[in-house]
Design an enzyme around this catalytic site. Structure first.
Site, PDB file in Angstrom:
ATOM      1  CE  LYS A 240       2.936   0.194   4.993  1.00  0.00           C
ATOM      2  NZ  LYS A 240       2.487   0.001   3.620  1.00  0.00           N
TER       3      LYS A 240
ATOM      4  CD  GLU B  32      -2.844   0.967   2.487  1.00  0.00           C
ATOM      5  OE1 GLU B  32      -2.751  -0.006   3.268  1.00  0.00           O
ATOM      6  OE2 GLU B  32      -3.587   1.930   2.663  1.00  0.00           O
TER       7      GLU B  32
ATOM      8  NE  ARG C 108       3.184  -7.675  10.751  1.00  0.00           N
ATOM      9  CZ  ARG C 108       2.588  -7.060   9.721  1.00  0.00           C
ATOM     10  NH1 ARG C 108       1.655  -7.669   9.029  1.00  0.00           N
ATOM     11  NH2 ARG C 108       2.924  -5.848   9.375  1.00  0.00           N
TER      12      ARG C 108
END
Ligand code: ATP
Ligand code: MG
Length: 562
Positions: free
Chosen positions: A274, A40, A264
């Site tokens: 982020k 994204e 992850r």
């Protein structure tokens, strides 16, 4: 040198995606492998993304397939072209080239058509409830939700209303399009999920063309399907989304992409969100996204990490199916291994003290040549100048040395690297405050390298000729946070409470003259006995600046347990 072990679980699970792929190829389910990396564009990539990049591109490469770079730009309020550009730069820097550069927004038209199809199939409806009402009516894990009063709208009415949503007839939040699945479904995500919301916001690519935007769950699987992605790899938290991913594909009757999840990457002393990294940048806790202390790919690059070391790291971490936290020292070990093989050796003195050889003639100099890298016979040699006045590392002298201190002390001897001379400390000169300002030594001229002397001493230290070295700025970095498990900090605490106040230290140091000519982008060098260093982006010939990539050994463990 310490060699960290990869855990056996990650070794077993390294095969889990490969096993699936190999079986899919063997059974003829797929003829080739197609993967995608779907960031994204709402921030800079971090080392966790690097893991995902290496995995997606690496698997496709291994099986002769291809990988698309697809920007997941379905949320127009947080996205920016700046991020798109940085993501492309980072993927290329890691050593990968995508088959196609694509955007979820490329498919807005197709996604809209599919929404109309679902409405026609009686599988989607326009709901006038507010987001808040929808949330309240969703029920809980133990209780069923309640159906919206608008759920029974006719196909025609839904078609009309959804077209009007598309045409901008309603305000933000006035209506949503929902899938008609099951308000009592044990998986809450299947309780009539929202497919489209109204947002009168400009999009960084489609401008004002759209005022309805698809939700992640509605867009992702269909985008995969359009691109014939065979193996859609994502992180574990998406496993509950998989039934929905499959539901859309089945109901629309389109190419059956499949989603597979892996753990992850989390690293000790590091954050990977982020959103939080953006806060650190915006709040000036760090000096931008590419601050060398940041876990971003651009930060790591600025710090002197090589793409090879990141790829090795991703491989060593493996593909786990359960979340775990990887020790940051594994990443450091990977870069040390790589730089040890390839970095040229240079002498630098970070914390200097003057050493004067009283029996060496004042005007005399000697030119020598020194090897560039003992690990690489093809690395060549460089010239060095020796003279009467030198700088040595303050730590290489101790006035009252403990036992087994083999460097310089009053009355003791040490060898000078490359030139070979043995020097003996005769006198310690101090200023009024008692600080050592000079070490006065004598040298033994017979001990020059290649000479006939067979004398030996236990310690060898590095040095610089005071008249032949350059002054530079050196930046030493430490971990950004003081807490290893940043995902598990106690409630009521903020992650910013754990910022390491000593994560950046700036020094004025001396280096071999040739180092001052290095520029940003050059390959890192080893400052002998000190670590690996690379010119910083701010470095200039007038004011050279070096970043320490990493120390030569893992010193953190010791410091921390003191
Ligand atoms: P963040 O939580 O940092 O914002 P994200 O998952 O929202 O990350 P995306 O841009 O959506 O960021 O991620 C792109 C891809 O990278 C996704 O497939 C995602 O699963 C993967 N990814 C993100 N973070 C990690 C991580 N820590 N380890 C491995 N893969 C990751
Ligand atoms: Mg995401």
């Amino acid at each position: 040198m310490n060699t960290p072990e990869t855990t056996s679980t990650s070794e077993i699970s390294l095969n889990f995606l490969e096993e699936i792929i190999e079986s899919d190829l063997a059974s003829g389910k797929h003829q080739s492998v197609m993967t995608r990396f779907p960031p994204e564009p709402n921030g800079y990539l971090h080392i966790g993304h690097a893991k995902s990049i290496c995995l997606n591109f690496g698997l496709a490469k291994k099986y002769g397939g291809k990988t698309n770079l697809r920007f997941d730009d379905t949320n127009p309020t947080k996205e920016d072209v700046e991020y798109v550009d940085s993501i492309k730069e980072d993927v290329r820097w890691l050593g990968f080239e995508w088959a196609q550069e694509l955007y979820a927004s490329d498919y807005f038209g197709q996604l809209y058509q599919w929404a109309l199809q679902l409405i026609q199939q009686g599988l989607a409806y326009v709901d006038d409830e507010s987001q808040e009402e929808i949330r309240l009516h969703r029920g809980t894990v133990t209780t069923a939700g309640t159906e919206s009063p608008y759920r029974t709208r006719s196909v025609d009415e839904n078609l009309q209303l959804f077209t009007q949503m598309h045409d901008g007839k309603f305000a933000d939040g006035a209506k949503v399009l929902r899938a008609k699945i099951d308000m009592a479904h044990p998986n809450m995500l299947l309780r009539d999920p929202i497919l489209y919301r109204i947002l009168h916001t400009e999009h960084h690519r489609t401008g004002k063309q759209w005022c309805i935007y698809p939700m992640y769950d509605y867009a992702h699987g269909q985008c995969d399907s359009i691109e014939n992605i065979t193996h859609s790899i994502c992180t574990l938290e998406f496993d509950v989304h998989r039934p929905l991913y499959d539901w859309f594909i089945e109901k629309l009757g389109i190419f059956a992409s499949h989603q597979y999840e892996f753990a992850r990457l989390s690293l000790t002393y590091t954050l990977m969100s982020k959103r939080k990294l953006l806060e650190l940048v915006k709040g000036n806790y760090v000096n931008g996204w590419d601050d060398p202390r940041m876990p971003t790919i651009c930060g790591i690059r600025r710090r002197g990490y090589t793409p090879e070391s990141i790829r090795t790291f991703a491989e060593k971490v493996g593909v786990a199916k359960r979340d775990n936290v990887i020790d940051l020292s594994l990443l450091e070990w990977c870069v040390r291994e790589d730089l040890n093989k390839r970095a040229l050796r240079r002498m630098a003195v970070l914390n200097p003290v003057k050493l004067v050889i009283t029996n060496y003639p004042a005007q005399k100099t000697e030119e020598i040549v020194a090897g560039n890298n003992p690990e690489d016979p093809n690395a060549g040699r460089r010239p060095l100048t020796f003279s009467r006045e030198l700088y040595i590392e303050r730590d290489d002298f101790m006035e009252i040395p403990p036992k087994k201190f083999f460097r310089l002390a009053p009355g003791s001897e040490v060898r000078l690297k490359y030139i070979g001379y043995i020097v003996k400390c005769q006198e310690v000169v101090k200023d009024a405050a008692g600080n050592i300002t000079e070490l006065r030594c004598t040298y033994d001229p017979d001990t020059r390298s290649g000479g006939s002397s067979t004398r030996s001493v236990k310690g060898t230290i590095h040095w610089l000729s005071a008249a032949h070295c350059r002054q530079v700025e050196v930046r030493l970095f430490d971990r950004l946070f003081t807490e290893p498990f940043m995902d598990a900090i106690p409630e009521g605490k903020d992650y910013k409470d754990y910022l390491n106040p000593n994560s950046l230290q700036t020094l004025t140091a001396f280096v071999e003259p040739a180092l001052a000519a290095m520029k940003a982008g050059d390959f890192p060098v080893q400052f002998e006995r000190l670590g690996y260093f690379v010119p910083d982006l701010d470095s200039s010939p007038q004011k050279p600046i070096f970043n320490r990539t990493t120390t030569l050994k893992d010193t953190w463990a010791k410091i921390n347990t003191k």
